[in-house]
Design an enzyme around this catalytic site. Structure first.
Site, PDB file in Angstrom:
ATOM      1  N   ASP A  76     -18.991  19.309   0.461  1.00 28.51           N
ATOM      2  CA  ASP A  76     -19.258  19.126  -0.974  1.00 28.51           C
ATOM      3  C   ASP A  76     -20.591  19.672  -1.466  1.00 28.51           C
ATOM      4  O   ASP A  76     -20.821  19.713  -2.679  1.00 28.51           O
ATOM      5  CB  ASP A  76     -19.182  17.638  -1.384  1.00 28.51           C
ATOM      6  CG  ASP A  76     -17.784  17.071  -1.259  1.00 28.51           C
ATOM      7  OD1 ASP A  76     -16.844  17.852  -1.021  1.00 28.51           O
ATOM      8  OD2 ASP A  76     -17.626  15.847  -1.392  1.00 28.51           O
ATOM      9  N   ASP A 110     -13.693   5.939   1.853  1.00 25.99           N
ATOM     10  CA  ASP A 110     -14.410   6.968   1.092  1.00 25.99           C
ATOM     11  C   ASP A 110     -15.608   6.389   0.356  1.00 25.99           C
ATOM     12  O   ASP A 110     -16.522   7.140  -0.020  1.00 25.99           O
ATOM     13  CB  ASP A 110     -13.478   7.597   0.057  1.00 25.99           C
ATOM     14  CG  ASP A 110     -12.345   8.380   0.693  1.00 25.99           C
ATOM     15  OD1 ASP A 110     -12.577   9.040   1.716  1.00 25.99           O
ATOM     16  OD2 ASP A 110     -11.223   8.331   0.154  1.00 25.99           O
TER      17      ASP A 110
END
Length: 580
Positions: free
Chosen positions: A294, A518
């Site tokens: 990311d 997550d």
């Protein structure tokens, strides 16, 4: 490579036997204490124009709080990169000095480092080494304990070296089963059906290198990988994930390092990882790294000029530390002959528009050609890391149209150029090669949680009453919005890891271990720098990054990386292909 195993062993023996090992000896009645220091200099791999070497320095005198080892080459050797030491060269003279994390050298203690170099003609072993001005490998009487010998003038045919990295490390190889994850999976009802699947090892903070609590450290994982390897080939996947100001757009996966702590990232995180991976003990393993999920995609879409911009991403783009950190990781890890670097490239629902993808390719190329990195340090890219995008949407194509409207015009696709991960990864690869990356570039797709099976999985295309009905009725990805990423309700285990499943794809892999959260669905204090992100809250109405839609997140989730039993049960229930 076509050489037989016997020929390879013989070639390695030739190099090792002429490596110039210099050890303290007792011949002539001289004990090891008479030798102030010893240097074991080994040419590990040698080819026509280059070589790699490993050096072990042992201090037999008083303890040191810092150290500097020097030698002079007789030939034209030039050191091009090093690890676990600061290696510099002036003419033929070389100096290797300590890093901050290995400065202390006790009496009787040893330290190891390595480097890669170029040469032409002969590659003679240095005759003399000095530690802080004192000659090593020489006893108090001035005689050498075990004089080094030169490597063979003619290196073995087709010697093992960095240029011998295979095109696809996953072909013909097993993948490493992480015992820590496997035990948790096996303890769940029904979990034994996937507990033997290979998952990645996440180095998500500095402490993880040595191991936190009962979790194994990196060296323990590599030792276990050697046991699993046996006589064949084995790939270990390691996620490199601790950039300064990590994940500037998602609070759930923020990290321990502040935005400016790039030096700490280099010396206390990447350098120790490189030191472990470069240990000759692990040279027979294939280590596939996933570089900083990311990070670079955030600089493309969330660092200015859009309604998804965050102040943290603007900061990281301005200070350049994402770029510097990724380049440094590529350079240090890419110099290790058995390490294969794969840069994270987000997913189709993030970068699938040309306005995002083309700038991303430019950024990837910049990072791979600056701050010491080169395109040869990049073996490939990985998409869908820890995400839920379907590998292949079987019921429609991006080129389909309904009543004069294309699939791209549907609300779900929203003018994206790709409907799924595989088409995105293959197109990205084509763009990367055109931009100057190697033609052998390979792609990985994380399929750990993108199966979307169960009773909600469509049996075929949706009705052709409208383009939205056609897409929504046929899409296997059942998220509310393609921008939803946290602990998704209804998700299932995806394709099992496999090598070379499609053109340009090195492997389907499980980067995100199924069952690891997550992010927390509510604020949970922790010492890992991970914060509460509303995208993990099932009651949140969304933000511009997910079209202001509900999150679809599961409730009662722990912080990122911790075991989430309810999610694991959801994943195995909805697995596709189904679990047997």
């Amino acid at each position: 490579m076509s050489r037989s195993r016997t020929a390879m062993i013989a070639a390695l023996a030739l190099v090792a036997g002429a490596s110039g090992t210099a050890l303290a000896a007792t011949s002539g009645g001289v004990g090891t204490a008479a030798v102030p220091c010893t240097v074991d200099y080994k040419v590990q791999n040698q080819w026509a124009t280059g070589f790699t070497a490993a050096v072990t320095l042992t201090n037999n005198s008083t303890a040191k709080s810092s150290w500097s080892l020097k030698w002079t080459y007789a030939g034209n050797q030039k050191i091009t990169s090093g690890w676990n030491a600061k290696v510099s060269q002036s003419g033929a003279a070389v100096t290797a000095s300590n890093e901050s994390y290995n400065a202390t050298l006790s009496s009787g203690g040893s330290v190891s480092f390595g480097f890669q170099g170029s040469y032409s003609g002969t590659n003679a072993i240095p005759a003399t080494f000095t530690l802080d001005g004192v000659t090593c490998n020489v006893d108090s009487g001035g005689g050498p304990t075990n004089p080094p010998t030169d490597p063979p003038t003619d290196p073995p045919t087709d010697p093992p070296g960095p240029t011998d990295k295979v095109d696809n490390p996953f072909t013909g190889a097993k993948m490493y089963v992480n015992p820590d994850w496997s035990a948790k999976a096996a303890a769940e009802p029904g979990g034994s059906r996937i507990a033997n699947q290979p998952t990645a090892v996440w180095m998500d903070r500095i402490a993880a290198i040595e191991g936190v609590g009962e979790a194994m450290g990196l060296r323990e994982h590599l030792d276990e990988a050697l046991k699993q390897k046996g006589t064949g080939q084995l790939v270990v996947k390691v996620v490199i994930y601790d950039l300064p100001g990590r994940d500037c757009a998602a609070l759930a996966s923020n990290g321990e390092l502040g935005p400016t702590e790039i030096d700490k990232y280099k010396t206390q995180y990447i350098d120790p990882i490189a030191a472990i991976m470069s240990d000759p003990k692990y040279a027979g393993l294939r280590i596939a790294t996933v570089i900083e999920p990311d990070s670079l995609p955030n600089l493309v879409t969330n660092a200015g000029g859009t309604n998804t911009t965050t102040e943290a991403c603007v900061t990281m783009k301005a200070n350049g530390n994402y770029e510097k950190g990724v380049s440094y990781a590529l350079d240090k890890l890419g110099a290790i002959g058995n390490v294969y670097n794969y840069i994270d490239a987000a997913h189709h629902g993030w970068l699938g528009w040309d306005t995002n993808l083309d700038p991303a390719v430019q950024l990837f190329k910049k990072v791979a050609t600056t701050n010491g990195a080169s395109v040869s340090d990049v073996h490939g890219f990985v998409t869908n890391t820890a995400n839920y995008s379907a590998t292949v949407e079987p019921n429609f194509k991006i080129t389909d149209s309904v009543n004069g409207q294309t699939v791209r015009q549907s609300k779900w696709i929203d003018w994206n150029n790709y409907a799924d991960e595989q088409s995105f990864a293959q197109a990205l690869r084509t763009k990367l090669v055109a931009a100057g990356f190697q033609s052998s570039l390979g792609m990985l797709i994380d399929t750990s949680r993108n199966g979307w099976g169960g009773t909600a999985r469509p049996a075929g295309p949706g009705p052709q009453t409208s383009v939205d009905a056609y897409v929504d009725g046929g899409r296997t990805d059942r998220r509310i919005h393609a921008g939803n990423w946290c602990n998704q309700s209804g998700a299932g285990i995806g394709e099992r890891p496999k090598a070379a499943p499609a053109a340009g794809i090195d492997a389907y892999v499980w980067v995100k271990p199924p069952g690891e959260s997550d992010g927390a669905s509510e604020e949970i204090p922790n010492d890992e720098g991970k914060r509460f992100d509303r995208m993990c809250d099932p009651t949140y109405g969304g933000n511009p990054r997910n079209g202001n839609n509900p999150t679809g997140a599961l409730a009662k989730a722990p912080i990122a990386g911790q075991w989430f039993s309810a999610q694991f049960q959801e994943l195995i229930k909805n697995a596709y292909p189904p679990l047997s």
